[in-house]
Design a protein around this motif. Structure first.
Motif, PDB file in Angstrom:
ATOM      1  N   LYS A 145       0.833  -1.201   0.000  1.00  0.00           N
ATOM      2  CA  LYS A 145       0.000   0.000   0.000  1.00  0.00           C
ATOM      3  C   LYS A 145       0.872   1.257   0.000  1.00  0.00           C
ATOM      4  CE  LYS A 145      -3.562  -2.432   2.628  1.00  0.00           C
ATOM      5  NZ  LYS A 145      -4.252  -2.549   3.930  1.00  0.00           N
ATOM      6  N   ILE A 146       2.041   1.146   0.602  1.00  0.00           N
ATOM      7  CA  ILE A 146       2.949   2.287   0.667  1.00  0.00           C
ATOM      8  C   ILE A 146       4.104   2.135  -0.318  1.00  0.00           C
ATOM      9  CG2 ILE A 146       4.510   3.589   2.178  1.00  0.00           C
ATOM     10  CD1 ILE A 146       2.802   2.811   4.516  1.00  0.00           C
ATOM     11  N   TYR A 147       4.584   0.895  -0.474  1.00  0.00           N
ATOM     12  CA  TYR A 147       5.735   0.629  -1.352  1.00  0.00           C
ATOM     13  C   TYR A 147       5.293  -0.343  -2.450  1.00  0.00           C
ATOM     14  CZ  TYR A 147       7.896   2.466   2.876  1.00  0.00           C
ATOM     15  OH  TYR A 147       8.212   3.237   3.969  1.00  0.00           O
ATOM     16  N   PRO A 148       4.718   0.158  -3.538  1.00  0.00           N
ATOM     17  CA  PRO A 148       4.122  -0.693  -4.582  1.00  0.00           C
ATOM     18  C   PRO A 148       5.101  -1.667  -5.236  1.00  0.00           C
ATOM     19  CG  PRO A 148       3.426   1.600  -4.838  1.00  0.00           C
ATOM     20  CD  PRO A 148       4.516   1.595  -3.818  1.00  0.00           C
ATOM     21  N   ASP A 149       6.406  -1.339  -5.225  1.00  0.00           N
ATOM     22  CA  ASP A 149       7.361  -2.222  -5.891  1.00  0.00           C
ATOM     23  C   ASP A 149       7.894  -3.323  -4.977  1.00  0.00           C
ATOM     24  OD1 ASP A 149       8.777  -0.511  -4.271  1.00  0.00           O
ATOM     25  OD2 ASP A 149      10.492  -0.339  -5.640  1.00  0.00           O
ATOM     26  N   LEU A 150       7.373  -3.419  -3.762  1.00  0.00           N
ATOM     27  CA  LEU A 150       7.829  -4.453  -2.829  1.00  0.00           C
ATOM     28  C   LEU A 150       7.355  -5.823  -3.305  1.00  0.00           C
ATOM     29  CD1 LEU A 150       9.267  -5.113  -0.164  1.00  0.00           C
ATOM     30  CD2 LEU A 150       7.062  -4.843   0.996  1.00  0.00           C
ATOM     31  N   SER A 151       8.248  -6.806  -3.204  1.00  0.00           N
ATOM     32  CA  SER A 151       7.913  -8.173  -3.604  1.00  0.00           C
ATOM     33  C   SER A 151       8.645  -9.155  -2.701  1.00  0.00           C
ATOM     34  CB  SER A 151       8.330  -8.425  -5.058  1.00  0.00           C
ATOM     35  OG  SER A 151       9.738  -8.322  -5.187  1.00  0.00           O
ATOM     36  N   SER A 152       8.241 -10.411  -2.774  1.00  0.00           N
ATOM     37  CA  SER A 152       8.910 -11.452  -1.982  1.00  0.00           C
ATOM     38  C   SER A 152      10.377 -11.567  -2.380  1.00  0.00           C
ATOM     39  CB  SER A 152       8.207 -12.793  -2.187  1.00  0.00           C
ATOM     40  OG  SER A 152       6.869 -12.735  -1.739  1.00  0.00           O
TER      41      SER A 152
END
Length: 246
Positions: A26-33
């Motif tokens: 929601k805050i960091y859209p590029d975050l991934s596993s």
């Protein structure tokens, strides 16, 4: 390297890698596993492992992760610098201000992840017991605006924001650095604060609803950047000084 979670730790609340990604996107859209696993491989995160070998993230891991992502997103800070800062006073200040929880409700974790903090109040007697400062020395600090008293329930006290100042003052005394020397830094802090206030004032004068919140965020950002800048300049000068005496 990842550590295996103890039975006691497993009784606490934690988030799995999937839940962290879902909440923080929601805050960091590029975050991934895969990004989380990369940060782990670089030594910035060290999640525990459940009995099924899955990674699990506790409060401290989430605090670190949010700090890392925030420094990248807002300050374009390289990972090697962020890694150093994770053990610095900057990171401790970030956590103490509970900045890892979004104030606009974009990101909400369970109650266990929230920092409930009521400022402590200290009288002159408390300070004498805690730091062994005589009253005349405390008076001298006040006279030189190193910290401020306020009246509370009929007695004069300081809050624990200024206690951090006194902890450093106590350590500086060991190097023969006294109040007369500290006045120099108070003067600099006043000028730097006035500089920041000039930049922020137009936002505070605006009639728009969100401008005050924006002003508060920008004050924090400017404080950190200018403090980092000043630290780098001091280090540069000291490197030149040490070079002379090789």
């Amino acid at each position: 390297m990842s550590t295996k979670a103890s039975k006691k730790d497993m009784e606490k609340n934690y988030l799995t890698i999937g839940k962290i990604v879902k909440k923080m996107k929601k805050i960091y859209p590029d975050l991934s596993s895969s990004k989380l696993r990369f940060l782990e491989s670089e030594g910035l995160l060290t999640p525990a492992r459940a009995s099924n070998k899955y990674r699990i993230y506790f409060k401290e891991d989430i605090e670190k992760l949010n700090y890392i992502l925030k420094m990248q997103k807002e300050f374009y800070m390289p990972l090697e610098v962020i890694k150093e800062k994770l053990s610095s006073r900057d990171f401790k200040k970030f956590i103490s201000e509970s900045e890892y929880i979004s104030q606009d409700s974009k990101l909400k974790f369970e109650d266990e992840y929230k920092t409930a903090h009521e400022p402590g109040l200290y009288s002159a007697l408390d300070l004498n017991k805690k730091f062994k400062f005589p009253k005349y020395y405390i008076d001298e600090l006040i006279e030189n605006d190193i910290f401020d008293w306020k009246e509370e329930n009929g007695r004069y006290v300081i809050n624990d924001n200024d206690i951090e100042i006194l902890k450093i003052v106590s350590e500086l005394l060991k190097y023969g650095i006294y109040v007369k020397h500290l006045k120099l830094f108070e003067n600099f802090a006043s000028r730097q604060s006035a500089f920041i206030q000039q930049i922020i004032l137009p936002l505070l004068m605006s009639s728009k609803k969100d401008e005050r919140n924006r002003a508060i965020r920008n004050v924090g950002r400017l404080e950190r950047m200018l403090c980092d800048f000043q630290e780098l300049l001091v280090k540069k000068e000291n490197r030149k000084f040490l070079e002379k005496y090789k």
